[in-house]
Design an enzyme around this catalytic site. Sequence first.
Site, PDB file in Angstrom:
ATOM      1  N   HIS A 121       0.817  -1.226   0.000  1.00 44.85           N
ATOM      2  CA  HIS A 121       0.000   0.000   0.000  1.00 44.85           C
ATOM      3  C   HIS A 121       0.846   1.269   0.000  1.00 44.85           C
ATOM      4  O   HIS A 121       0.372   2.325   0.426  1.00 44.85           O
ATOM      5  CB  HIS A 121      -0.973  -0.017   1.196  1.00 44.85           C
ATOM      6  N   SER A 198      -6.835  -7.026   9.856  1.00 37.97           N
ATOM      7  CA  SER A 198      -8.256  -7.354   9.987  1.00 37.97           C
ATOM      8  C   SER A 198      -8.711  -8.255   8.853  1.00 37.97           C
ATOM      9  O   SER A 198      -9.784  -8.857   8.940  1.00 37.97           O
ATOM     10  CB  SER A 198      -9.086  -6.061  10.014  1.00 37.97           C
TER      11      SER A 198
HETATM   12  C1  BJW Z   1      -3.160  -6.453  16.573  1.00 39.89           C
HETATM   13  C2  BJW Z   1      -2.619  -5.711  17.602  1.00 39.89           C
HETATM   14  C3  BJW Z   1      -1.413  -6.179  18.102  1.00 39.89           C
HETATM   15  C4  BJW Z   1      -4.408  -4.713  17.055  1.00 39.89           C
HETATM   16  N1  BJW Z   1      -0.853  -7.264  17.586  1.00 39.89           N
HETATM   17  N2  BJW Z   1      -2.583  -7.528  16.076  1.00 39.89           N
HETATM   18  C5  BJW Z   1     -13.120  -7.554  -3.023  1.00 39.89           C
HETATM   19  C6  BJW Z   1     -14.198  -7.596  -2.183  1.00 39.89           C
HETATM   20  C7  BJW Z   1     -14.701  -6.413  -1.603  1.00 39.89           C
HETATM   21  C8  BJW Z   1     -14.129  -5.177  -1.858  1.00 39.89           C
HETATM   22  C9  BJW Z   1     -13.043  -5.140  -2.699  1.00 39.89           C
HETATM   23  C10 BJW Z   1     -12.567  -6.305  -3.277  1.00 39.89           C
HETATM   24  N3  BJW Z   1     -11.498  -5.975  -4.041  1.00 39.89           N
HETATM   25  C11 BJW Z   1     -11.307  -4.635  -3.942  1.00 39.89           C
HETATM   26  C12 BJW Z   1     -12.237  -4.100  -3.158  1.00 39.89           C
HETATM   27  C13 BJW Z   1     -12.357  -2.649  -2.803  1.00 39.89           C
HETATM   28  C14 BJW Z   1     -11.401  -2.190  -1.740  1.00 39.89           C
HETATM   29  C15 BJW Z   1     -11.670  -2.976  -0.469  1.00 39.89           C
HETATM   30  O1  BJW Z   1     -10.958  -3.884  -0.097  1.00 39.89           O
HETATM   31  N4  BJW Z   1     -12.713  -2.606   0.241  1.00 39.89           N
HETATM   32  C16 BJW Z   1     -13.073  -3.284   1.483  1.00 39.89           C
HETATM   33  C17 BJW Z   1     -12.873  -2.357   2.675  1.00 39.89           C
HETATM   34  C18 BJW Z   1     -14.484  -3.765   1.388  1.00 39.89           C
HETATM   35  N5  BJW Z   1     -10.001  -2.313  -2.161  1.00 39.89           N
HETATM   36  C19 BJW Z   1      -9.407  -1.367  -2.882  1.00 39.89           C
HETATM   37  O2  BJW Z   1      -9.996  -0.353  -3.222  1.00 39.89           O
HETATM   38  C20 BJW Z   1      -7.976  -1.613  -3.303  1.00 39.89           C
HETATM   39  N6  BJW Z   1      -7.833  -1.312  -4.672  1.00 39.89           N
HETATM   40  C21 BJW Z   1      -8.360  -2.046  -5.638  1.00 39.89           C
HETATM   41  O3  BJW Z   1      -8.951  -3.091  -5.419  1.00 39.89           O
HETATM   42  O4  BJW Z   1      -8.164  -1.520  -6.879  1.00 39.89           O
HETATM   43  C22 BJW Z   1      -8.753  -2.152  -8.008  1.00 39.89           C
HETATM   44  C23 BJW Z   1      -8.179  -1.464  -9.216  1.00 39.89           C
HETATM   45  C24 BJW Z   1      -7.527  -2.215 -10.181  1.00 39.89           C
HETATM   46  C25 BJW Z   1      -6.992  -1.595 -11.300  1.00 39.89           C
HETATM   47  C26 BJW Z   1      -7.127  -0.207 -11.446  1.00 39.89           C
HETATM   48  C27 BJW Z   1      -7.769   0.548 -10.478  1.00 39.89           C
HETATM   49  C28 BJW Z   1      -8.287  -0.088  -9.350  1.00 39.89           C
HETATM   50  C29 BJW Z   1      -7.026  -0.656  -2.593  1.00 39.89           C
HETATM   51  C30 BJW Z   1      -6.981  -0.864  -1.119  1.00 39.89           C
HETATM   52  C31 BJW Z   1      -6.069   0.189  -0.505  1.00 39.89           C
HETATM   53  C32 BJW Z   1      -6.116   0.205   1.017  1.00 39.89           C
HETATM   54  N7  BJW Z   1      -5.470   1.365   1.493  1.00 39.89           N
HETATM   55  C33 BJW Z   1      -5.331   1.591   2.922  1.00 39.89           C
HETATM   56  C34 BJW Z   1      -4.749   2.992   3.158  1.00 39.89           C
HETATM   57  C35 BJW Z   1      -3.256   2.990   2.843  1.00 39.89           C
HETATM   58  C36 BJW Z   1      -2.648   4.334   3.130  1.00 39.89           C
HETATM   59  C37 BJW Z   1      -2.721   4.710   4.579  1.00 39.89           C
HETATM   60  O5  BJW Z   1      -2.179   3.988   5.456  1.00 39.89           O
HETATM   61  O6  BJW Z   1      -3.302   5.737   4.865  1.00 39.89           O
HETATM   62  O7  BJW Z   1      -4.497   0.568   3.487  1.00 39.89           O
HETATM   63  S1  BJW Z   1      -6.889   1.371   3.825  1.00 39.89           S
HETATM   64  C38 BJW Z   1      -6.170   0.544   5.213  1.00 39.89           C
HETATM   65  O8  BJW Z   1      -6.585  -0.843   5.247  1.00 39.89           O
HETATM   66  C39 BJW Z   1      -4.659   0.519   4.924  1.00 39.89           C
HETATM   67  C40 BJW Z   1      -4.270  -0.815   5.482  1.00 39.89           C
HETATM   68  O9  BJW Z   1      -3.040  -1.220   4.916  1.00 39.89           O
HETATM   69  C41 BJW Z   1      -5.445  -1.694   5.081  1.00 39.89           C
HETATM   70  C42 BJW Z   1      -5.590  -2.930   5.878  1.00 39.89           C
HETATM   71  O10 BJW Z   1      -5.829  -2.621   7.205  1.00 39.89           O
HETATM   72  P1  BJW Z   1      -5.141  -3.512   8.334  1.00 39.89           P
HETATM   73  O11 BJW Z   1      -3.676  -3.401   8.207  1.00 39.89           O
HETATM   74  O12 BJW Z   1      -5.721  -4.855   8.324  1.00 39.89           O
HETATM   75  O13 BJW Z   1      -5.535  -2.689   9.650  1.00 39.89           O
HETATM   76  P2  BJW Z   1      -6.894  -2.662  10.489  1.00 39.89           P
HETATM   77  O14 BJW Z   1      -6.853  -1.448  11.304  1.00 39.89           O
HETATM   78  O15 BJW Z   1      -8.074  -2.887   9.623  1.00 39.89           O
HETATM   79  O16 BJW Z   1      -6.785  -3.952  11.439  1.00 39.89           O
HETATM   80  C43 BJW Z   1      -5.802  -4.035  12.453  1.00 39.89           C
HETATM   81  C44 BJW Z   1      -5.797  -5.434  13.003  1.00 39.89           C
HETATM   82  O17 BJW Z   1      -4.743  -5.535  13.956  1.00 39.89           O
HETATM   83  C45 BJW Z   1      -7.091  -5.817  13.738  1.00 39.89           C
HETATM   84  O18 BJW Z   1      -7.492  -7.103  13.320  1.00 39.89           O
HETATM   85  C46 BJW Z   1      -6.674  -5.863  15.218  1.00 39.89           C
HETATM   86  O19 BJW Z   1      -7.366  -6.840  15.978  1.00 39.89           O
HETATM   87  C47 BJW Z   1      -5.216  -6.230  15.098  1.00 39.89           C
HETATM   88  N8  BJW Z   1      -4.372  -5.773  16.203  1.00 39.89           N
HETATM   89  N9  BJW Z   1      -3.481  -4.626  17.866  1.00 39.89           N
HETATM   90  C48 BJW Z   1      -1.506  -7.921  16.583  1.00 39.89           C
HETATM   91  N10 BJW Z   1      -0.825  -5.493  19.130  1.00 39.89           N
END
Ligand code: BJW
Length: 259
Positions: A121, A198
């Site tokens: 990302h 997540s």
């Molecule tokens: C602990 C802890 C401890 C706490 N120890 N653990 C298929 C199905 C449905 C939707 C889609 C799909 N395919 C695509 C989509 C759309 C969309 C998407 O996924 N939407 C869903 C939300 C429904 N995806 C996109 O739009 C992606 N792009 C795409 O598909 O493009 C298609 C395309 C193709 C060709 C041309 C044009 C387009 C892009 C996704 C980009 C995500 N970006 C972000 C922001 C990055 C910049 C920033 O940081 O500001 O990435 S959003 C955010 O989510 C960030 C993270 O990397 C990402 C994942 O989050 P993560 O890391 O899992 O964090 P959290 O907070 O959600 O969870 C934390 C976890 O830690 C929890 O489980 C806690 O319990 C745990 N935890 N303390 C261990 N101490």
Amino acid sequence: MQRVLPDGVAERIATAGRVVVFTGAGISAESGVPTFRDALTGLWSRFDAYELATPEAFEADPALVWGWYEWRRAAVRKAEPNAGHVAAAALQALVPGTVVVTQNVDDLHERAGSKDPVHLHGSLFAPRCVAGHPFDAPSGDDDVPDDLGPVPPPRCTACGALVRPGVVWFGEALPRAAFTAAVEAASSCDVLLSIGTSGVVYPAAELPVVATRSGATVIQVNPDETPLDDICDVNLRGTAARLLPALYAEVKEVTAGGR
Ligand code: BJW
């Protein structure tokens, strides 16, 4: 140290030809970097991180979104890698063929010593203009105040366009080389560790599924349940900074011939 792995799993990791360490925001939580699910604090508490991380939010209010990323960049600069990042780097050094694939835009894996982590990302430290020209991040970030609010983004020195964070927002494609490397690693690994994610943001959340389908052992580390629980062979409930050092110690014991 207390054993955390079921019988045979440390041996499986120790003898793996390829291990993927797949991480999300949770691995940096114990370094003080908020996850996406955590409520934002201070001036940012009335915003939702998922709503700020979009091209639409930047288009509507560039100063709001740029200020948020500047605030986060400063917070990451002040943060230190925790025992989870350190254990991930140690595992990579211990088991040849280990690849770190992260969704995080911080640099804590690199600072803990992980070699060439794949950033799915993007990065807080690689801004570019909206036309795609790279932009040198301003220095002196340590002076950014904790209560930084909206900040107008700079203009590109090459073309004058607005500069934006070098991260992947919702609706944007992941960097092709990074995603290809991650899929290749997940489909050819023997073990995938899914740590602190997540598992709801795609296509990154597909990687543990790809690994499972390819016959790998998938181990999850998370204090909470996630949608990935069902496809994981091992669910370790707890934090990365507590469980990863314990996991590493067990693998190290195996490689040292102790079990
Ligand atoms: C602990 C802890 C401890 C706490 N120890 N653990 C298929 C199905 C449905 C939707 C889609 C799909 N395919 C695509 C989509 C759309 C969309 C998407 O996924 N939407 C869903 C939300 C429904 N995806 C996109 O739009 C992606 N792009 C795409 O598909 O493009 C298609 C395309 C193709 C060709 C041309 C044009 C387009 C892009 C996704 C980009 C995500 N970006 C972000 C922001 C990055 C910049 C920033 O940081 O500001 O990435 S959003 C955010 O989510 C960030 C993270 O990397 C990402 C994942 O989050 P993560 O890391 O899992 O964090 P959290 O907070 O959600 O969870 C934390 C976890 O830690 C929890 O489980 C806690 O319990 C745990 N935890 N303390 C261990 N101490």
